[in-house]
Design an enzyme around this catalytic site. Sequence first.
Site, PDB file in Angstrom:
ATOM      1  N   ILE A 125     -28.293  -9.029 141.417  1.00 15.12           N
ATOM      2  CA  ILE A 125     -28.302  -7.851 141.822  1.00 15.12           C
ATOM      3  C   ILE A 125     -27.561  -7.009 142.195  1.00 15.12           C
ATOM      4  O   ILE A 125     -26.296  -7.342 142.411  1.00 15.12           O
ATOM      5  CB  ILE A 125     -29.925  -8.022 142.796  1.00 15.12           C
ATOM      6  CG1 ILE A 125     -28.797  -8.592 144.143  1.00 15.12           C
ATOM      7  CG2 ILE A 125     -30.449  -8.851 142.755  1.00 15.12           C
ATOM      8  CD1 ILE A 125     -30.003  -8.700 145.666  1.00 15.12           C
ATOM      9  N   HIS A 126     -27.606  -5.510 142.110  1.00 15.56           N
ATOM     10  CA  HIS A 126     -27.124  -4.613 142.533  1.00 15.56           C
ATOM     11  C   HIS A 126     -26.961  -3.415 142.398  1.00 15.56           C
ATOM     12  O   HIS A 126     -28.874  -3.154 141.915  1.00 15.56           O
ATOM     13  CB  HIS A 126     -25.296  -4.785 141.473  1.00 15.56           C
ATOM     14  CG  HIS A 126     -25.523  -3.521 140.410  1.00 15.56           C
ATOM     15  ND1 HIS A 126     -24.131  -4.676 139.786  1.00 15.56           N
ATOM     16  CD2 HIS A 126     -26.927  -4.292 139.755  1.00 15.56           C
ATOM     17  CE1 HIS A 126     -24.768  -3.770 138.341  1.00 15.56           C
ATOM     18  NE2 HIS A 126     -25.888  -3.877 137.712  1.00 15.56           N
ATOM     19  N   GLN A 127     -26.875  -1.859 142.771  1.00 14.21           N
ATOM     20  CA  GLN A 127     -27.370  -0.296 143.082  1.00 14.21           C
ATOM     21  C   GLN A 127     -27.404   0.131 141.879  1.00 14.21           C
ATOM     22  O   GLN A 127     -26.065  -0.562 140.575  1.00 14.21           O
ATOM     23  CB  GLN A 127     -26.421   0.030 143.889  1.00 14.21           C
ATOM     24  CG  GLN A 127     -25.432   0.175 144.195  1.00 14.21           C
ATOM     25  CD  GLN A 127     -24.667   1.380 145.068  1.00 14.21           C
ATOM     26  OE1 GLN A 127     -25.465   1.676 145.493  1.00 14.21           O
ATOM     27  NE2 GLN A 127     -23.768   0.624 145.287  1.00 14.21           N
ATOM     28  N   PHE A 219     -24.277  -5.847 135.791  1.00 16.51           N
ATOM     29  CA  PHE A 219     -24.719  -4.823 135.545  1.00 16.51           C
ATOM     30  C   PHE A 219     -23.634  -3.635 134.631  1.00 16.51           C
ATOM     31  O   PHE A 219     -22.869  -3.853 134.800  1.00 16.51           O
ATOM     32  CB  PHE A 219     -24.988  -4.132 136.973  1.00 16.51           C
ATOM     33  CG  PHE A 219     -26.288  -4.734 136.672  1.00 16.51           C
ATOM     34  CD1 PHE A 219     -27.270  -4.726 137.737  1.00 16.51           C
ATOM     35  CD2 PHE A 219     -27.125  -5.505 135.983  1.00 16.51           C
ATOM     36  CE1 PHE A 219     -28.720  -5.003 138.549  1.00 16.51           C
ATOM     37  CE2 PHE A 219     -28.231  -6.196 136.603  1.00 16.51           C
ATOM     38  CZ  PHE A 219     -29.174  -5.778 137.837  1.00 16.51           C
TER      39      PHE A 219
END
Length: 231
Positions: A125-127, A219
């Site tokens: 996960i990341h922004q 990402f």
Amino acid sequence: MPVGVPKVPFQFPEDEEAVWTDLYNRLHQERILFLGDELDYELSNDVVGLMVHLTIEDPTRDQFLFINSEGGWVIPGIGLYDTMQWVPPVIHTINMGLAASIACLVLVGGEISKRIAFPYARVMIHQPSSVFEEDELSEFELDIYIVSKFYSDVVKIYQERTQIPLSRITCDMQRDDFMSATEAQIYGIVDLVGFELELEFGSRNKEVEFGSGNEEVEFRSGNKYGFLMDS
């Protein structure tokens, strides 16, 4: 030399004899779908179209979405996530390999209690992010506003689907946070690791047993209104 997509025999209801059809069409008949590439508008629309079509054919049969993706664009990912919540069938999400960035959001969007990770799968996960270098000032400000809105939406979805406090999710998404299958289960992204997955084939059920175990991803970034989850 490319092998191409394998063909397998399958007898459609309207046919008297079996015909050769490509492997993925055959699997789609059994409600087995794949997200196996960077998630862009074309791939998102393809998966959404299949989900809607299969729902029209039979809204009572569960659908199974296998995920092995490094992520991709935020808007197509959110469109796919919303469709999964909208269609009546139960959507099982199965993480095989990697579910990173927006692909992880799709993974967590499966029916709660029906989200599975294979033993050695990984999630990350990341922004969301955008590329501003070539933007004019007004577009730069608009990009910041839109990215912040997407970020708030993504954090809210993770909080609703995992029950992890917003403060922790916000902190974890400040960087690329890689998790093993077991860590993803503890986090609430998946419900089961190495579970007996029951696939429905026509009028028969077949249980496919996967082992147990645990145990990387990425990402990207994009500009304007097509935002990627950054790597």
